[in-house]
Design an enzyme around this catalytic site. Structure first.
Site, PDB file in Angstrom:
ATOM      1  CB  SER A  40      -1.112   0.125   1.072  1.00 52.20           C
ATOM      2  OG  SER A  40      -0.299   0.014   2.411  1.00 52.20           O
ATOM      3  CG  ASP A 326      -2.566   5.233   8.669  1.00 51.52           C
ATOM      4  OD1 ASP A 326      -1.319   4.600   8.369  1.00 51.52           O
ATOM      5  OD2 ASP A 326      -3.498   4.731   7.902  1.00 51.52           O
ATOM      6  CG  HIS A 329      -0.506   3.501   5.457  1.00 52.14           C
ATOM      7  ND1 HIS A 329      -1.531   3.109   6.309  1.00 52.14           N
ATOM      8  CD2 HIS A 329      -0.131   2.610   4.167  1.00 52.14           C
ATOM      9  CE1 HIS A 329      -1.437   1.860   5.998  1.00 52.14           C
ATOM     10  NE2 HIS A 329      -0.855   1.519   4.455  1.00 52.14           N
TER      11      HIS A 329
END
EC number: 3.1.1.53
Length: 424
Positions: A40, A326, A329
């Site tokens: 991700s 967050d 990330h």
């Protein structure tokens, strides 16, 4: 030869002006022939599908999203796709390969095959798997997944014996016991086929311990037999423990061919997926960026264990992962490491990437590319230039030989001239 003193002088002047060219903690590339595998933190498609499109979710610079040089999937990893039903077909090709994934299978997920199993064994499996991936991608351009077809002549089907949480193992597949067998003391076989790739990474796994079923203990035994070459690969259970063991996997690099999977006891396993390796290349070390959680979650160091020179360079941040989107990330340190993908660099080494190939304050270890061959060592008082001694030694030898020849010739002519004068 006449240019060498000038080169020494110029290099010393540069050193005195403070030009050090230190290695930088980034991943980069020599040219445009590179590829990145990720999750991700480099999955541009995942960001595009969020609302709003917040690129702070990634550690990758969004300018690289349209490069066509990235294969990434949020929530996944190459290891996870290799073994489990949660699958993404990682596919890419390049001379220079970079990996920034692995965090989606860590001790945080606490996977183990059975309730009495061991996640430590799965962390060991992860390290062995990535060792094979990194070593082989240093000599292959292309990586993708392929399905492995197999033929089992019995009536039993594959069973989801090994599962935990949302993760269900499907590579290798377990073939259930036939109904007419009263226990697991039996021999059974299945054919499988590898075709279309130069080589393949396939799993060969056993329960390394005493497996209990209906008051009986079994020793696992699995073999792969290459019917074309006669080569056999096998594992037998060697541990006497009855709890705390799990599915130990070895990762074989096999050629195309017809194979036979053989079980002498317990359940038959047969590979269903393989890493497809294609297009041999000149040796080019891969680059691996540490893939870990914020310290609030437990991570592992298996990609670091797997990434060893000379086939692999490992890059890591010195601080905790703290994202801006967050906590997991958008970390500034890892964003800085990946920023090196925005430009070409001439030299790679264990210590980092060198931006210039002339002189450096650090000698490159395990160098690759066009690397500095000299070091500028700054003392508190005066810059001292240290160079590769071989050219200077050779120059000294040549000068010494030249001096000897000149002296011999002078003596010869002096003696000859004196003799002629005496004769006159």
């Amino acid at each position: 030869m006449f240019l060498l003193p000038r080169f020494v002088l110029v290099s010393c002047i540069i050193g005195s002006l403070g030009f050090e060219n230190p290695p930088t903690n980034v991943v980069s590339h020599l040219n445009g022939d590179w590829f990145l595998f990720g999750d991700s933190r480099s999955d541009c498609n995942h960001v595009v599908n969020t609302n709003p499109r917040n690129y702070s979710y990634m550690d990758l610079n969004p300018a690289l999203c349209d490069s066509g040089k990235i294969s990434s999937k949020a929530g996944n990893s190459i290891f996870r796709s290799f073994h489990f039903t949660d699958f993404y077909n990682y596919t890419g090709e390049g001379q220079q390969i970079i990996f920034y994934e692995g965090v989606n299978f860590t001790p945080y997920h606490a996977f183990k095959c059975t309730t009495s199993g061991s996640n430590d064994i799965w962390m060991q499996n992860k390290g062995l798997f990535y060792t094979q991936v990194y070593k082989n991608m240093a000599v292959y351009r292309s990586l993708t997944f392929v399905n492995v077809p197999y033929v089992y002549n019995g009536s039993a089907q594959s069973t989801a014996l090994c599962k935990s949480g949302s993760l269900v193992l499907n590579n290798p597949a377990y073939i259930a016991r036939e109904a007419n067998f009263g226990d697991y003391y039996y021999k059974v076989e299945a054919d499988f086929y590898l075709s279309g790739c130069d080589e393949y990474i396939v799993p060969l796994c056993i329960f390394n311990g005493k497996f209990l079923s209906n008051t009986k203990y079994y020793d696992d035994s699995q073999y792969y037999f290459n019917k074309d070459t006669g080569v056999i690969y096998g594992l037998n259970s060697t541990e006497t423990i009855t709890t705390g063991f799990d599915f130990n996997c070895h990762y074989l690099v096999l050629p195309s061919g017809n194979y036979l999977a053989i079980s002498n006891e317990l359940l038959l396993t047969v590979p269903t997926k393989a890493i497809c390796l294609n297009k041999r290349k000149d040796f080019t070390p891969v680059q691996v960026v540490d893939s870990r959680w914020n310290n609030a979650r437990q991570s592992d160091n298996m990609t670091a264990v797997a990434c060893q020179p000379p086939y692999c360079y490992f890059r890591n941040s010195t601080t905790n992962y703290v994202g801006v989107y967050d906590i997991n990330h958008g970390d500034a340190g890892f964003t800085s490491i990946l920023s090196g993908l925005l430009y070409d660099s001439p030299c790679f080494s264990q210590q980092g990437v060198f931006r210039y190939n002339n002189v450096s304050s650090v000698w490159p270890l395990y160098p690759y590319g066009r690397c500095p061959t000299a070091a500028d060592i700054n003392t508190p008082d005066v810059p001292i230039c240290v160079y590769d001694p071989l050219p200077l030694i050779l120059l000294g030898i040549l000068l010494g030989v030249a001096v000897i020849i000149i002296v011999v010739l002078l003596l010869y002519f002096m003696v000859d001239n004196g003799t002629r004068l005496h004769d006159a």
